[in-house]
Design an enzyme around this catalytic site. Sequence first.
Site, PDB file in Angstrom:
ATOM      1  N   ARG A  99      -0.956  -2.515 -18.632  1.00 60.70           N
ATOM      2  CA  ARG A  99      -2.325  -1.999 -18.774  1.00 60.70           C
ATOM      3  C   ARG A  99      -2.584  -0.960 -17.700  1.00 60.70           C
ATOM      4  O   ARG A  99      -2.740  -1.284 -16.530  1.00 60.70           O
ATOM      5  CB  ARG A  99      -3.289  -3.176 -18.633  1.00 60.70           C
ATOM      6  CG  ARG A  99      -4.747  -2.880 -18.859  1.00 60.70           C
ATOM      7  CD  ARG A  99      -5.502  -4.166 -19.117  1.00 60.70           C
ATOM      8  NE  ARG A  99      -5.004  -4.781 -20.344  1.00 60.70           N
ATOM      9  CZ  ARG A  99      -5.336  -4.378 -21.579  1.00 60.70           C
ATOM     10  NH1 ARG A  99      -6.212  -3.411 -21.743  1.00 60.70           N
ATOM     11  NH2 ARG A  99      -4.817  -4.958 -22.626  1.00 60.70           N
ATOM     12  N   TYR A 110       0.844  -1.192   0.000  1.00 57.64           N
ATOM     13  CA  TYR A 110       0.000   0.000   0.000  1.00 57.64           C
ATOM     14  C   TYR A 110       0.877   1.239   0.000  1.00 57.64           C
ATOM     15  O   TYR A 110       1.808   1.329   0.796  1.00 57.64           O
ATOM     16  CB  TYR A 110      -0.910   0.021   1.240  1.00 57.64           C
ATOM     17  CG  TYR A 110      -2.358  -0.127   0.850  1.00 57.64           C
ATOM     18  CD1 TYR A 110      -2.971   0.841   0.065  1.00 57.64           C
ATOM     19  CD2 TYR A 110      -3.095  -1.241   1.224  1.00 57.64           C
ATOM     20  CE1 TYR A 110      -4.284   0.694  -0.342  1.00 57.64           C
ATOM     21  CE2 TYR A 110      -4.411  -1.391   0.822  1.00 57.64           C
ATOM     22  CZ  TYR A 110      -5.001  -0.414   0.035  1.00 57.64           C
ATOM     23  OH  TYR A 110      -6.293  -0.560  -0.374  1.00 57.64           O
ATOM     24  N   ASP A 121      -6.544  13.397 -25.140  1.00 63.26           N
ATOM     25  CA  ASP A 121      -6.416  11.998 -24.726  1.00 63.26           C
ATOM     26  C   ASP A 121      -5.639  11.260 -25.813  1.00 63.26           C
ATOM     27  O   ASP A 121      -6.187  10.899 -26.849  1.00 63.26           O
ATOM     28  CB  ASP A 121      -7.831  11.426 -24.547  1.00 63.26           C
ATOM     29  CG  ASP A 121      -7.832   9.944 -24.207  1.00 63.26           C
ATOM     30  OD1 ASP A 121      -6.755   9.314 -24.224  1.00 63.26           O
ATOM     31  OD2 ASP A 121      -8.930   9.423 -23.932  1.00 63.26           O
ATOM     32  N   LYS A 138      -1.089   0.717 -24.998  1.00 59.60           N
ATOM     33  CA  LYS A 138      -1.379   0.607 -26.438  1.00 59.60           C
ATOM     34  C   LYS A 138      -0.058   0.774 -27.192  1.00 59.60           C
ATOM     35  O   LYS A 138       0.850  -0.005 -26.971  1.00 59.60           O
ATOM     36  CB  LYS A 138      -2.475   1.598 -26.798  1.00 59.60           C
ATOM     37  CG  LYS A 138      -3.782   1.242 -26.051  1.00 59.60           C
ATOM     38  CD  LYS A 138      -4.937   2.177 -26.302  1.00 59.60           C
ATOM     39  CE  LYS A 138      -6.139   1.739 -25.460  1.00 59.60           C
ATOM     40  NZ  LYS A 138      -7.253   2.710 -25.522  1.00 59.60           N
ATOM     41  N   THR A 151      -3.412   6.107 -22.015  1.00 57.58           N
ATOM     42  CA  THR A 151      -3.186   4.765 -21.503  1.00 57.58           C
ATOM     43  C   THR A 151      -1.692   4.498 -21.676  1.00 57.58           C
ATOM     44  O   THR A 151      -1.008   5.224 -22.402  1.00 57.58           O
ATOM     45  CB  THR A 151      -3.946   3.694 -22.315  1.00 57.58           C
ATOM     46  OG1 THR A 151      -3.544   3.796 -23.680  1.00 57.58           O
ATOM     47  CG2 THR A 151      -5.454   3.888 -22.218  1.00 57.58           C
ATOM     48  N   GLU A 170      -0.606   4.729  -0.555  1.00 59.76           N
ATOM     49  CA  GLU A 170      -1.456   5.907  -0.779  1.00 59.76           C
ATOM     50  C   GLU A 170      -0.639   7.176  -0.568  1.00 59.76           C
ATOM     51  O   GLU A 170       0.183   7.254   0.352  1.00 59.76           O
ATOM     52  CB  GLU A 170      -2.654   5.885   0.172  1.00 59.76           C
ATOM     53  CG  GLU A 170      -3.737   4.932  -0.297  1.00 59.76           C
ATOM     54  CD  GLU A 170      -4.947   4.916   0.625  1.00 59.76           C
ATOM     55  OE1 GLU A 170      -4.918   5.579   1.674  1.00 59.76           O
ATOM     56  OE2 GLU A 170      -5.921   4.222   0.283  1.00 59.76           O
TER      57      GLU A 170
HETATM   58  C1  LIG Z   1      -8.360   2.905 -24.743  1.00 60.40           C
HETATM   59  C2  LIG Z   1      -8.799   4.300 -24.545  1.00 60.40           C
HETATM   60  C3  LIG Z   1      -9.218   4.772 -23.291  1.00 60.40           C
HETATM   61  C4  LIG Z   1      -9.510   3.884 -22.121  1.00 60.40           C
HETATM   62  O1  LIG Z   1      -8.531   3.127 -21.640  1.00 60.40           O
HETATM   63  P1  LIG Z   1      -8.846   1.956 -20.589  1.00 60.40           P
HETATM   64  O2  LIG Z   1      -7.500   1.693 -20.031  1.00 60.40           O
HETATM   65  O3  LIG Z   1      -9.445   0.844 -21.364  1.00 60.40           O
HETATM   66  O4  LIG Z   1      -9.785   2.504 -19.560  1.00 60.40           O
HETATM   67  C5  LIG Z   1      -9.508   6.118 -23.162  1.00 60.40           C
HETATM   68  N1  LIG Z   1      -9.411   6.952 -24.207  1.00 60.40           N
HETATM   69  C6  LIG Z   1      -9.052   6.535 -25.436  1.00 60.40           C
HETATM   70  C7  LIG Z   1      -8.966   7.515 -26.546  1.00 60.40           C
HETATM   71  C8  LIG Z   1      -8.747   5.188 -25.649  1.00 60.40           C
HETATM   72  O5  LIG Z   1      -8.421   4.786 -26.871  1.00 60.40           O
END
Ligand SMILES: *Cc1c(COP(=O)(O)O)cnc(C)c1O
Length: 426
Positions: A237, A56, A202, A231, A228, A58
């Site tokens: 992840r 933990y 994002d 990807k 994220t 936090e």
């Molecule tokens: C994949 C993705 C997310 C979400 O990611 P998670 O880890 O699955 O919650 C958010 N925004 C965009 C543009 C994405 O492609």
Amino acid sequence: MTERMSLSLAQADPVVADAIDKETFRQHEGLEMIASENFVSEAVLEAAGSIFTNKYAEGYPGRRYYGGCEYADVVENLARDRARQLFNAEHVNVQPHSGSQANAAAYSAVLKAGDTILGLDLAHGGHLTHGHKLSFSGKLYRTTFYHVRRDTEQIDYDEMEATALREKPNVLIGGGSAYPRLWDFARMRQIADKVGATFVFDMAHIAGLVAGGAHPSPVPHAHITTTTTHKTLRGPRSGMILCGPALAAAVDKAVFPGQQGGPLVHIVAAKAVAFGEALRPEFRTYAAQVVANAKVLGQGLADAGYRIISGGTDNHLLLVDVFQKGILGSEAELALGKAGITVNKNSIPWDTNPPLKPSGIRVGTPALTTRGMKEPEMRLIAAWIVKALDQRNDDEGLEKIRGEVAELAEQFPLYAWRRAPAPVEA
Ligand SMILES: *Cc1c(COP(=O)(O)O)cnc(C)c1O
């Protein structure tokens, strides 16, 4: 330690161990072309599976709510420093558990319930967390959307501006999960400034391309950049937020204690490892190859008469209109799956078919490029995709392609040592 605690997974829980073995084999023998997936290194995997899962922590490095955080601080500081360097960002929060959590925290850092978000429509390549009514983002906030143009199938910045002037959003968010083209970050910042909105970008899908210099960076333009890490960035992840000093405290408070409890320290450690990998020169080569592969794949499909949405790609993914050839995206996904090629069905902009039976498929190159595949393999794969779609009702033909696919996969080994059957001791 009790005796049970020291059993291997295969001994303690053979059912779960077997599922992991089979998943390893599945990942090895097929062609992973889901645009949001990738393969992490053994080093990232090891950190993600480490004993930091027990801890933990936090709070933030140097100001934790728990004792014994000295090594948690080491890995979190490393992850933050490396991410700052990688993206030339002033402040980084590496604790969001996922991309969705990162967006939730980014919004809550600058919005109150009922405020307005302007994002790309999901049906035009956006993301659920950009205001869709089934997502927290569409329930907590008032949402409104911009779209791609019908003629170019690229973002309609004039419509975005008109909508912003009319709806007065508090957040203008860019980025998406099925948009194959570059974004005009400067124009978006201009629009946001004009209406006094916070510009959030994002970059979940393209973060690895940005890190590797194969795609322009939103970081200098956006007030807050979310992402994220699993990807194109090829980490565990998880999620992350980058911002300038003015929003640093608000973002940190929004993540913890606003949205989350203790950070996943094992995943933070794995992020540190992945960012270290992304800082190496080889990662720049990787990112450039991802884009080169996507272009060659798209050309191969276009040469066979498939319509590529927006006429091509600038990044790691392609949206292909299969319905123009009389095939539903769902049928294409199924047939390609039988041929050992994993893709997902996807709506295309202005789709006349429903989301579960859409007109398109989304195809990406990040995972195959990690395996070492290059242009010649992409040409081969484009030909297999075309053949599999032609033979979509012929299971024998698809099975034959699957054999050829497995032969190619065998030449690009993945987690080789993990494929050996786990020794089961009595
Ligand atoms: C994949 C993705 C997310 C979400 O990611 P998670 O880890 O699955 O919650 C958010 N925004 C965009 C543009 C994405 O492609």
